[in-house]
Design an enzyme around this catalytic site. Structure first.
Site, short mmCIF file in Angstrom:
data_model
loop_
_atom_site.label_atom_id
_atom_site.label_comp_id
_atom_site.label_asym_id
_atom_site.label_seq_id
_atom_site.Cartn_x
_atom_site.Cartn_y
_atom_site.Cartn_z
CE LYS A 81 70.62 30.11 34.45
NZ LYS A 81 70.94 30.75 35.73
CG ASN A 85 66.72 33.83 34.65
OD1 ASN A 85 66.20 34.81 34.12
ND2 ASN A 85 66.55 33.55 35.92
CG ASP A 89 70.02 34.16 37.42
OD1 ASP A 89 68.95 33.70 37.89
OD2 ASP A 89 70.70 33.58 36.56
N GLY A 116 84.49 33.40 43.15
CA GLY A 116 83.97 32.78 41.93
C GLY A 116 84.04 33.71 40.73
N GLY A 162 82.35 32.43 37.60
CA GLY A 162 81.50 31.73 36.62
C GLY A 162 80.23 32.52 36.34
CB ILE A 193 74.42 32.00 45.63
CG1 ILE A 193 75.50 31.32 44.82
CG2 ILE A 193 74.70 33.48 45.76
CD1 ILE A 193 75.37 31.66 43.35
CE1 TYR A 199 69.29 26.98 44.54
CE2 TYR A 199 68.16 25.06 45.40
CZ TYR A 199 68.52 25.86 44.34
OH TYR A 199 68.11 25.51 43.08
N GLY A 210 71.15 30.63 50.31
CA GLY A 210 70.90 30.79 48.88
C GLY A 210 69.45 30.59 48.43
P1 ATR Z 1 77.99 28.74 37.69
O1 ATR Z 1 77.31 29.02 36.39
O2 ATR Z 1 77.11 28.00 38.68
O3 ATR Z 1 78.60 29.96 38.29
P2 ATR Z 1 80.50 27.90 36.58
O4 ATR Z 1 80.34 28.94 35.54
O5 ATR Z 1 80.95 26.54 36.16
O6 ATR Z 1 79.13 27.68 37.36
O7 ATR Z 1 81.49 28.47 37.72
C1 ATR Z 1 81.90 27.69 38.80
C2 ATR Z 1 82.77 28.52 39.76
O8 ATR Z 1 83.14 27.67 40.86
C3 ATR Z 1 84.07 29.01 39.14
O9 ATR Z 1 84.45 30.21 39.77
C4 ATR Z 1 85.04 27.88 39.52
O10 ATR Z 1 86.39 28.27 39.59
P3 ATR Z 1 87.34 28.30 38.25
O11 ATR Z 1 86.95 29.56 37.53
O12 ATR Z 1 88.71 28.34 38.77
O13 ATR Z 1 87.00 27.06 37.47
C5 ATR Z 1 84.56 27.54 40.90
N1 ATR Z 1 84.92 26.17 41.30
C6 ATR Z 1 84.27 25.04 40.94
N2 ATR Z 1 84.89 23.96 41.49
C7 ATR Z 1 85.95 24.44 42.20
C8 ATR Z 1 86.97 23.84 43.01
N3 ATR Z 1 87.03 22.51 43.18
N4 ATR Z 1 87.90 24.65 43.59
C9 ATR Z 1 87.86 26.00 43.42
N5 ATR Z 1 86.90 26.63 42.67
C10 ATR Z 1 85.97 25.86 42.07
#
Ligand code: ATR
Length: 271
Positions: free
Chosen positions: A63, A84, A100, A124, A126, A214, A216, A237
């Site tokens: 992306k 996307n 999205d 989240g 990310g 979100i 699914y 989701g």
């Molecule tokens: P996406 O593009 O699907 O949003 P990403 O950018 O990798 O994926 O983001 C993943 C999210 O899930 C982040 O908010 C991550 O938290 P961090 O910012 O602290 O890394 C969260 N996440 C993933 N695994 C986790 C875990 N085991 N415990 C808590 N948060 C988690």
């Protein structure tokens, strides 16, 4: 011709989704999975452009690369910092967009959720969180409380959006920030198949709150089960996936498709 590019891409549900609409509307088109390794992404996209493709959807991990290769960006792609959907225009340029955020909002609307009625609690920070935040801020959510494991990532995201309605409430917001929340959204990968669940106690939410995950796969996450146990409205989701595909299908094939129960059932058979 259109498709979805990712790495890996075999798990993508987009070919099944677009294939359903092609069949339903009798359009003689194809929509194929395209496995491009990150180092071959640019070459792959140029190859599709030269082969007469209308465009492609873009999924993980491309992306950002798609954002870079696009000559023009729509407002959502600019705000989210990711693309996307790439469309190959007749003048040789590539238009990047991001559906999205619109898909996120249309799914909630489809379930009768009004995002303006009260604060949202969002888990989240990310890529998926960026899309959801953009959608909620644009739609007029009065306050968004962000929860994330990494305070640093949450801080960077909040600085980026620079909106007084958005603030970080900590790693575990649970009861202290829930009493007046209208909407809970999980945008983390927690709860996804193979990942630990999102462990949060929903007891303090008002009875009128909606809980949206979100994720699914699976469709009913532990978070949603807990919400159902509390008799809260839940939104899974799958709808976001279906709704974000609408503008892409229209751009590729010229017909605006409808998200309905037939499509949802068709997709459920594959989950
Ligand atoms: P996406 O593009 O699907 O949003 P990403 O950018 O990798 O994926 O983001 C993943 C999210 O899930 C982040 O908010 C991550 O938290 P961090 O910012 O602290 O890394 C969260 N996440 C993933 N695994 C986790 C875990 N085991 N415990 C808590 N948060 C988690």
């Amino acid at each position: 011709m259109a498709g979805v590019t990712g790495w890996p891409v075999a798990h993508s549900l987009s070919p099944r989704l677009h294939g359903y609409w092609l069949n339903k509307y009798g359009i003689p088109g194809t929509y194929v999975p395209l496995a491009f390794a990150p180092e071959g992404f640019v070459e792959g996209i140029r190859g599709l452009q030269a082969s007469g493709f209308s465009g492609v959807n873009v999924t993980v991990p491309h992306k950002l690369a798609a954002f870079e290769i696009a000559d023009t960006l729509d407002v959502a792609a600019q705000a989210i910092g990711a693309v996307n959907c790439l469309r190959f225009l007749e003048d040789g340029s590539i238009a990047g967009s991001n559906a999205d955020a619109a898909g996120f909002l249309d799914n909630l609307k489809d379930h009768g959720v009004d995002v303006t009625v009260g604060p949202a609690l969002l888990y989240g920070a990310g890529g998926a969180a960026r899309a959801a935040l953009h959608a909620l801020l644009q739609a007029g959510t009065p306050e968004i409380r962000l929860v994330n494991r990494s305070a640093e990532k949450a801080g960077a995201l909040i600085r980026n959006f620079d909106d007084p309605r958005l603030h970080y409430v900590g790693e575990m917001a649970e009861n202290k920030a829930m009493g007046d929340v209208a909407l809970v959204v999980n945008t983390t990968s927690l709860g996804m198949k193979g990942q630990p669940p999102l462990t949060v106690d929903l007891a303090a939410l008002p009875d009128t709150a909606t809980v949206h995950d979100i994720v699914y796969v699976p469709l009913k996450t532990d978070l949603l089960r807990q919400a159902v146990g509390r008799k809260l409205q839940v939104v899974d989701g799958l709808g976001m996936l279906l709704h974000q595909a609408v503008p892409a299908f229209e751009a590729f094939f010229g017909t605006r498709p409808v998200v309905d129960a037939g499509l949802r059932n068709h997709m459920l058979e594959a989950l």
